[in-house]
Scaffold this motif. Sequence first.
Motif, mmCIF file in Angstrom:
data_model
loop_
_atom_site.group_PDB
_atom_site.id
_atom_site.type_symbol
_atom_site.label_atom_id
_atom_site.label_comp_id
_atom_site.label_asym_id
_atom_site.label_seq_id
_atom_site.Cartn_x
_atom_site.Cartn_y
_atom_site.Cartn_z
ATOM 1 N N LEU A 128 46.706 -33.682 44.627
ATOM 2 C CA LEU A 128 46.307 -34.894 45.089
ATOM 3 C C LEU A 128 44.573 -34.428 45.439
ATOM 4 O O LEU A 128 43.692 -35.329 45.250
ATOM 5 C CB LEU A 128 47.004 -35.487 46.029
ATOM 6 C CG LEU A 128 46.403 -36.813 46.673
ATOM 7 C CD1 LEU A 128 46.077 -37.744 45.463
ATOM 8 C CD2 LEU A 128 47.315 -37.306 47.806
ATOM 9 N N PHE A 129 44.651 -33.539 46.374
ATOM 10 C CA PHE A 129 43.373 -33.110 46.935
ATOM 11 C C PHE A 129 42.273 -32.725 45.762
ATOM 12 O O PHE A 129 41.266 -33.182 45.479
ATOM 13 C CB PHE A 129 43.504 -31.991 47.825
ATOM 14 C CG PHE A 129 42.218 -31.293 48.405
ATOM 15 C CD1 PHE A 129 41.678 -32.161 49.257
ATOM 16 C CD2 PHE A 129 41.744 -30.054 47.967
ATOM 17 C CE1 PHE A 129 40.346 -31.611 49.971
ATOM 18 C CE2 PHE A 129 40.594 -29.675 48.259
ATOM 19 C CZ PHE A 129 39.759 -30.356 49.360
ATOM 20 N N TRP A 131 42.496 -33.835 42.691
ATOM 21 C CA TRP A 131 42.093 -35.199 42.087
ATOM 22 C C TRP A 131 40.945 -35.996 42.806
ATOM 23 O O TRP A 131 40.058 -36.365 42.301
ATOM 24 C CB TRP A 131 43.268 -36.130 41.787
ATOM 25 C CG TRP A 131 43.060 -37.376 40.992
ATOM 26 C CD1 TRP A 131 43.184 -37.286 39.708
ATOM 27 C CD2 TRP A 131 43.110 -38.641 41.447
ATOM 28 N NE1 TRP A 131 42.865 -38.577 39.383
ATOM 29 C CE2 TRP A 131 42.855 -39.362 40.389
ATOM 30 C CE3 TRP A 131 42.946 -39.370 42.728
ATOM 31 C CZ2 TRP A 131 42.812 -40.836 40.539
ATOM 32 C CZ3 TRP A 131 42.865 -40.331 42.810
ATOM 33 C CH2 TRP A 131 42.729 -41.369 41.909
ATOM 34 N N LEU A 132 41.248 -35.981 44.144
ATOM 35 C CA LEU A 132 40.255 -36.646 44.922
ATOM 36 C C LEU A 132 38.852 -35.680 44.841
ATOM 37 O O LEU A 132 37.751 -36.709 44.783
ATOM 38 C CB LEU A 132 40.801 -36.825 46.403
ATOM 39 C CG LEU A 132 41.752 -37.978 46.571
ATOM 40 C CD1 LEU A 132 42.318 -37.735 48.041
ATOM 41 C CD2 LEU A 132 41.458 -39.010 46.152
ATOM 42 N N LEU A 133 39.020 -34.533 45.063
ATOM 43 C CA LEU A 133 37.637 -33.623 45.221
ATOM 44 C C LEU A 133 36.875 -33.792 43.757
ATOM 45 O O LEU A 133 35.899 -33.892 43.756
ATOM 46 C CB LEU A 133 38.060 -32.325 45.291
ATOM 47 C CG LEU A 133 37.066 -31.244 45.302
ATOM 48 C CD1 LEU A 133 35.898 -31.411 46.652
ATOM 49 C CD2 LEU A 133 37.564 -29.803 45.161
ATOM 50 N N ASN A 134 37.663 -33.917 42.674
ATOM 51 C CA ASN A 134 36.865 -33.950 41.336
ATOM 52 C C ASN A 134 36.479 -35.400 41.035
ATOM 53 O O ASN A 134 35.512 -35.459 40.240
ATOM 54 C CB ASN A 134 37.753 -33.429 40.195
ATOM 55 C CG ASN A 134 37.932 -32.149 40.270
ATOM 56 O OD1 ASN A 134 37.055 -31.614 39.427
ATOM 57 N ND2 ASN A 134 38.656 -31.636 41.020
ATOM 58 N N LEU A 135 36.946 -36.617 41.840
ATOM 59 C CA LEU A 135 36.415 -37.665 41.633
ATOM 60 C C LEU A 135 35.148 -37.806 42.328
ATOM 61 O O LEU A 135 34.273 -38.454 41.737
ATOM 62 C CB LEU A 135 37.414 -38.843 42.205
ATOM 63 C CG LEU A 135 38.685 -39.024 41.649
ATOM 64 C CD1 LEU A 135 39.265 -40.394 42.362
ATOM 65 C CD2 LEU A 135 38.423 -39.755 40.308
ATOM 66 N N ALA A 136 35.028 -37.251 43.425
ATOM 67 C CA ALA A 136 33.724 -37.054 44.164
ATOM 68 C C ALA A 136 32.798 -36.124 43.381
ATOM 69 O O ALA A 136 31.632 -36.393 43.506
ATOM 70 C CB ALA A 136 34.013 -36.523 45.486
#
Length: 305
Positions: A128-129, A131-136
């Motif tokens: 999950l981390f 995924w969120l990091l790569n969205l940013a």
Amino acid sequence: MQNINQLFKLIRPKQWIKNFFVFGPAFFAGVIFQTNSILAGLITFLAYSFAASSIYCFNDIYDVEDDRRHPVKCKRPIAAGDITIPQAYGLMGLMFLLAMSASSLLLLLPNERVNPIASAYQTGGIILFYWLLNLAYCAKLKQYAIIDVCIVAFGFVLRLLAGGFAVGVVLSKWIVLMTFLITLFMSFAKRRDDVLRMEKTGEAPRKNTIRYNLTFINQAITITASVTLVCYIMYTVSPEVIQNFHSDYLYLTSIFVLVGLLRYIQVSVVDKKSGDPTKVILRDRFTQCVLLAWVLAFLLIIYVF
């Protein structure tokens, strides 16, 4: 059928080869052939692959206008008009749900080294981390030079962490450092192709390419390759590693690391074909032979001698 092919093209299953890093902890811990370790590794591999595919969808949605002006990326499904943006968002959501669902399967695996509940939550949390990091990263962070390649390299460290939590293996500081350094090296080599294209066409393939030039990239490649090799040699001769593997011969595998680094530099600098590390691994026979030789040497040292 054509639409299905475009959907597969959008999630880029060929890029899933990067997620084999999740097997690293089990491999170096000497438990890769244990049934539970194999199953936990496969589950983590699939979960990470689905999460990465979700990010690929978002990246192509976000970059669609830039991709349409790119000589190669204009053929991507969204940029080419084969997949609509709503369809891409739907696929992105589906891939994310599959990733989280797959990681929850770790709850069903008995593991004497770690509590299955802790394993599932820790592995899922890392994914999950990521995924969120790569969205940013896709939305903003990739616009900043140096930060972009560091995030890419850190993504591979997260793969290792996920694999370690899944099988209950504590990662060595050497493995973490080497993973970050080798992927940072490859990321800089990939940026080199962008700089060459910018100098040839006068147009930057990425917004941050103007913050790189050949002098800087060549020096960055040299530095990261050198530090990677030194770090690997220190790993193989460190007392804790020798004691753990009960072998004094790990240093011999440094030969394959050196040759592999030199080959990748040759592909980058001489052949100018380092734009996609995955393609180098899948197509370059020399690199494949070196990688196979390194794996076999390690297998012999860890599991036989």
